[in-house]
Scaffold this active site. Structure first.
Site, PDB file in Angstrom:
ATOM      1  N   SER A 189       4.987  11.014   1.401  1.00 57.83           N
ATOM      2  CA  SER A 189       5.059   9.652   2.108  1.00 57.83           C
ATOM      3  C   SER A 189       5.358   9.925   3.661  1.00 57.83           C
ATOM      4  O   SER A 189       6.103  10.848   3.730  1.00 57.83           O
ATOM      5  CB  SER A 189       6.217   8.772   1.469  1.00 57.83           C
ATOM      6  OG  SER A 189       6.434   7.606   2.139  1.00 57.83           O
TER       7      SER A 189
ATOM      8  N   TYR B  48      14.314   6.779  -3.162  1.00 56.14           N
ATOM      9  CA  TYR B  48      12.758   7.139  -2.879  1.00 56.14           C
ATOM     10  C   TYR B  48      12.773   8.013  -1.767  1.00 56.14           C
ATOM     11  O   TYR B  48      11.958   8.987  -1.875  1.00 56.14           O
ATOM     12  CB  TYR B  48      12.057   5.675  -2.490  1.00 56.14           C
ATOM     13  CG  TYR B  48      10.576   5.895  -2.472  1.00 56.14           C
ATOM     14  CD1 TYR B  48       9.826   5.860  -3.422  1.00 56.14           C
ATOM     15  CD2 TYR B  48       9.885   5.967  -0.995  1.00 56.14           C
ATOM     16  CE1 TYR B  48       8.179   5.917  -2.943  1.00 56.14           C
ATOM     17  CE2 TYR B  48       8.808   6.252  -0.729  1.00 56.14           C
ATOM     18  CZ  TYR B  48       7.828   6.205  -1.868  1.00 56.14           C
ATOM     19  OH  TYR B  48       6.556   6.037  -1.520  1.00 56.14           O
TER      20      TYR B  48
HETATM   21  P1  NAD Z   1       0.952   2.262  -7.680  1.00 53.27           P
HETATM   22  O1  NAD Z   1       2.146   1.663  -8.236  1.00 53.27           O
HETATM   23  O2  NAD Z   1      -0.294   1.556  -7.864  1.00 53.27           O
HETATM   24  O3  NAD Z   1       0.792   3.634  -8.324  1.00 53.27           O
HETATM   25  C1  NAD Z   1       1.828   4.480  -9.095  1.00 53.27           C
HETATM   26  C2  NAD Z   1       1.172   5.003 -10.419  1.00 53.27           C
HETATM   27  O4  NAD Z   1       2.027   5.826 -10.941  1.00 53.27           O
HETATM   28  C3  NAD Z   1       1.080   3.776 -11.432  1.00 53.27           C
HETATM   29  O5  NAD Z   1      -0.353   3.937 -11.799  1.00 53.27           O
HETATM   30  C4  NAD Z   1       1.874   4.290 -12.567  1.00 53.27           C
HETATM   31  O6  NAD Z   1       1.363   3.699 -13.713  1.00 53.27           O
HETATM   32  C5  NAD Z   1       2.136   5.513 -12.220  1.00 53.27           C
HETATM   33  N1  NAD Z   1       3.238   6.077 -13.048  1.00 53.27           N
HETATM   34  C6  NAD Z   1       4.643   5.513 -13.007  1.00 53.27           C
HETATM   35  N2  NAD Z   1       5.419   6.336 -13.653  1.00 53.27           N
HETATM   36  C7  NAD Z   1       4.765   7.117 -14.280  1.00 53.27           C
HETATM   37  C8  NAD Z   1       5.089   8.165 -14.896  1.00 53.27           C
HETATM   38  N3  NAD Z   1       6.405   8.383 -15.624  1.00 53.27           N
HETATM   39  N4  NAD Z   1       4.213   8.971 -15.397  1.00 53.27           N
HETATM   40  C9  NAD Z   1       2.721   8.864 -14.920  1.00 53.27           C
HETATM   41  N5  NAD Z   1       2.486   7.874 -14.244  1.00 53.27           N
HETATM   42  C10 NAD Z   1       3.411   7.240 -13.786  1.00 53.27           C
HETATM   43  O7  NAD Z   1       1.309   2.711  -6.156  1.00 53.27           O
HETATM   44  P2  NAD Z   1       0.548   3.541  -5.300  1.00 53.27           P
HETATM   45  O8  NAD Z   1       0.854   3.057  -3.963  1.00 53.27           O
HETATM   46  O9  NAD Z   1      -0.722   3.752  -5.433  1.00 53.27           O
HETATM   47  O10 NAD Z   1       1.682   5.006  -5.344  1.00 53.27           O
HETATM   48  C11 NAD Z   1       1.040   6.278  -5.660  1.00 53.27           C
HETATM   49  C12 NAD Z   1       1.831   7.404  -4.978  1.00 53.27           C
HETATM   50  O11 NAD Z   1       1.804   7.030  -3.451  1.00 53.27           O
HETATM   51  C13 NAD Z   1       3.363   7.265  -5.244  1.00 53.27           C
HETATM   52  O12 NAD Z   1       3.730   8.611  -5.079  1.00 53.27           O
HETATM   53  C14 NAD Z   1       3.679   6.583  -3.908  1.00 53.27           C
HETATM   54  O13 NAD Z   1       5.162   7.007  -3.752  1.00 53.27           O
HETATM   55  C15 NAD Z   1       2.626   7.160  -2.932  1.00 53.27           C
HETATM   56  N6  NAD Z   1       2.796   6.494  -1.850  1.00 53.27           N
HETATM   57  C16 NAD Z   1       2.362   4.952  -1.707  1.00 53.27           C
HETATM   58  C17 NAD Z   1       2.595   4.141  -0.464  1.00 53.27           C
HETATM   59  C18 NAD Z   1       1.776   2.804  -0.135  1.00 53.27           C
HETATM   60  O14 NAD Z   1       1.950   2.456   0.743  1.00 53.27           O
HETATM   61  N7  NAD Z   1       1.184   2.634  -1.142  1.00 53.27           N
HETATM   62  C19 NAD Z   1       2.904   5.114   0.939  1.00 53.27           C
HETATM   63  C20 NAD Z   1       3.425   6.218   0.556  1.00 53.27           C
HETATM   64  C21 NAD Z   1       3.214   6.949  -0.440  1.00 53.27           C
END
Ligand code: NAD
Length: 269
Positions: free
Chosen positions: A154, A167
């Site tokens: 991130s 986080y």
């Molecule tokens: P999201 O909530 O849609 O996706 C997270 C996914 O992780 C979900 O599908 C959830 O079911 C899964 N998950 C949660 N706990 C789990 C576990 N114990 N085992 C397996 N899967 C599990 O959100 P996202 O934005 O798609 O996030 C995906 C990644 O991107 C994360 O690591 C997040 O920190 C990172 N991220 C997102 C953003 C953003 O702006 N959306 C920015 C920076 C980083």
């Protein structure tokens, strides 16, 4: 023409929604056989829907339920994937959660939950993937690298984040996990890199884009003036998994519409 990830097996954790779903679709479009991981029975329907989009578009994959914070489940997932699909070539360590609280009110349960999925989960999956890469050895017919790991970090691996300290600590940990892995396994031709998204439109950050006011306020942080989409991340993941990035390892690639160049300084701070 041969697709760039043809014949390679990719495990994408947390792929039943958001960025993981977008990455799974992009890797499948590029020819990879994709394991659409999801954590619990309640997320199976979403994972099935992601897989259906992949197969409807002519791609291949399976779904697999596994909580990445649990050692026995992760090891079982990799064993089953190797038994069913032959090996693993690409791991996208994407699963992540937020449990936000003011630091002085943060419970140990909130801390442990985030570190457990975002950091320990990446450790467990990377360890299982590297064990498989070492067992299997090179596959020059599909890739110059013996294996590729992409960690979903991130912008908060460098931008501190008040109110989200669990986080931010997890993503700071991912940064040095990734770099140290790249250092330790480079001579075995295992490449390890991080993708550092800014604001991507997914369920995890709905409050940041769910109303016009929130979206407007978010734009103050983004010089490029749009929110990112999972496909933006998917395109980068394909590049980092392919031989086009064969000389990139140990790198954090920021994909954030310029967020890390600090829009707030545009008028001289
Ligand atoms: P999201 O909530 O849609 O996706 C997270 C996914 O992780 C979900 O599908 C959830 O079911 C899964 N998950 C949660 N706990 C789990 C576990 N114990 N085992 C397996 N899967 C599990 O959100 P996202 O934005 O798609 O996030 C995906 C990644 O991107 C994360 O690591 C997040 O920190 C990172 N991220 C997102 C953003 C953003 O702006 N959306 C920015 C920076 C980083």
């Amino acid at each position: 023409m041969q697709k760039e990830l043809q014949g390679q097996v990719a495990v994408v954790t947390g792929a039943s929604s958001g960025i993981g779903a977008g990455v799974a679709q992009s890797l499948a479009d590029a020819g990879a056989i994709v394991v659409v991981n999801h954590p619990v029975a309640a997320t199976k329907a979403d994972a099935d829907a992601v897989l259906k989009e992949i197969t409807d578009a002519g791609g291949q994959g399976i779904t697999y339920q596994c909580d990445v914070s649990k050692e026995d489940q992760v090891d079982q997932m990799f064993a089953d994937v190797v038994a069913q699909l032959g090996t693993v070539d690409i791991l996208v360590n994407n699963a992540g959660i937020q449990r936000d609280a003011a630091f002085h009110e943060m419970t140990l349960a909130q801390w442990d939950a985030v570190i457990g999925v975002n950091l320990t989960g990446q450790f467990l999956c990377a360890r299982a993937a590297i064990r498989e890469f070492l067992r299997r050895g090179p596959r020059p017919e599909v890739s110059s690298a013996t294996g590729k790991i992409i960690c979903m970090s991130s912008v908060h691996e460098v931008i501190p984040w008040a109110g989200h300290i669990n986080y931010a600590a997890s993503k700071g940990g991912v940064k040095l996990l990734m770099q140290s892995l790249a250092q330790e396994y480079g001579d075995r031709r295992i490449r390890v890199n991080s993708i550092c998204p800014g604001a991507i439109q997914t369920p995890i950050n709905h409050s940041a884009w769910g109303t016009p006011e929130a979206l407007n306020s978010l734009m103050r942080l983004i010089p490029y003036n749009r929110i990112g989409q999972p496909a933006d991340i998917g395109n980068l993941a394909v590049f980092l998994a392919s031989d086009k990035s064969d000389y990139i390892t140990g790198s954090s690639i920021f994909i954030d519409g310029g967020m890390t160049v600090l829009e707030s300084f545009v008028d001289n701070g």
